[in-house]
Scaffold this motif. Structure first.
Motif, PDB file in Angstrom:
ATOM      1  N   VAL A  19     -20.581   3.467  38.334  1.00 15.38           N
ATOM      2  CA  VAL A  19     -19.262   4.064  38.141  1.00 15.38           C
ATOM      3  C   VAL A  19     -19.308   4.885  36.857  1.00 15.38           C
ATOM      4  N   LEU A  20     -18.877   6.117  36.954  1.00 13.70           N
ATOM      5  CA  LEU A  20     -18.913   7.049  35.828  1.00 13.70           C
ATOM      6  C   LEU A  20     -17.660   6.925  34.973  1.00 13.70           C
ATOM      7  N   HIS A  21     -17.851   6.797  33.651  1.00  9.52           N
ATOM      8  CA  HIS A  21     -16.771   6.820  32.667  1.00  9.52           C
ATOM      9  C   HIS A  21     -17.086   7.957  31.704  1.00  9.52           C
ATOM     10  N   ILE A  22     -16.199   8.933  31.593  1.00 10.19           N
ATOM     11  CA  ILE A  22     -16.445  10.130  30.788  1.00 10.19           C
ATOM     12  C   ILE A  22     -15.665  10.056  29.483  1.00 10.19           C
ATOM     13  N   ASP A  23     -16.367  10.276  28.363  1.00  5.58           N
ATOM     14  CA  ASP A  23     -15.728  10.371  27.051  1.00  5.58           C
ATOM     15  C   ASP A  23     -15.593  11.819  26.602  1.00  5.58           C
ATOM     16  N   ALA A  24     -16.576  12.660  26.956  1.00 11.29           N
ATOM     17  CA  ALA A  24     -16.529  14.075  26.574  1.00 11.29           C
ATOM     18  C   ALA A  24     -17.292  14.890  27.608  1.00 11.29           C
ATOM     19  N   GLU A  25     -16.720  16.051  27.943  1.00 10.86           N
ATOM     20  CA  GLU A  25     -17.388  16.957  28.885  1.00 10.86           C
ATOM     21  C   GLU A  25     -16.987  18.388  28.564  1.00 10.86           C
ATOM     22  N   ASP A  26     -17.794  19.320  29.035  1.00 11.13           N
ATOM     23  CA  ASP A  26     -17.423  20.728  28.953  1.00 11.13           C
ATOM     24  C   ASP A  26     -17.297  21.254  30.375  1.00 11.13           C
ATOM     25  N   GLU A  27     -17.195  22.549  30.539  1.00 13.47           N
ATOM     26  CA  GLU A  27     -16.990  23.103  31.886  1.00 13.47           C
ATOM     27  C   GLU A  27     -18.194  22.929  32.804  1.00 13.47           C
ATOM     28  N   LYS A  28     -19.368  22.608  32.247  1.00 17.06           N
ATOM     29  CA  LYS A  28     -20.569  22.489  33.067  1.00 17.06           C
ATOM     30  C   LYS A  28     -21.104  21.069  33.198  1.00 17.06           C
ATOM     31  N   GLU A  29     -20.960  20.250  32.145  1.00 15.48           N
ATOM     32  CA  GLU A  29     -21.646  18.964  32.113  1.00 15.48           C
ATOM     33  C   GLU A  29     -20.801  17.857  31.500  1.00 15.48           C
ATOM     34  N   ILE A  30     -21.228  16.642  31.792  1.00 18.69           N
ATOM     35  CA  ILE A  30     -20.710  15.462  31.112  1.00 18.69           C
ATOM     36  C   ILE A  30     -21.579  15.282  29.875  1.00 18.69           C
ATOM     37  N   LEU A  31     -20.969  15.264  28.709  1.00 16.84           N
ATOM     38  CA  LEU A  31     -21.720  15.194  27.460  1.00 16.84           C
ATOM     39  C   LEU A  31     -21.850  13.773  26.925  1.00 16.84           C
TER      40      LEU A  31
END
Length: 61
Positions: A19-31
């Protein structure tokens, strides 16, 4: 890490879903964020766009 990779990634230990949890991303990638395996109850970090899917031991949890 490209969001589309989540469809093909699995836990390296049990081969279960992550399961993916995102803290920071831009228009292209999950950072920054993590991939969580509910079966193993382990988080695999995503740092600077790179997922760390090395199996965890008691020392690295």
């Amino acid at each position: 890490m490209k969001r589309s990779l989540t469809d093909i990634l699995c836990c390296p230990v049990c081969k279960g879903d992550l399961v993916l949890h995102i803290d920071a991303e831009d228009e292209k990638e999950i950072l920054e964020g993590n991939l969580h395996c509910a079966t193993c109850n382990v988080d695999y970090p995503i740092r600077e766009g790179i997922p760390d899917l090395l199996p965890r031991t008691a020392e690295t949890r």
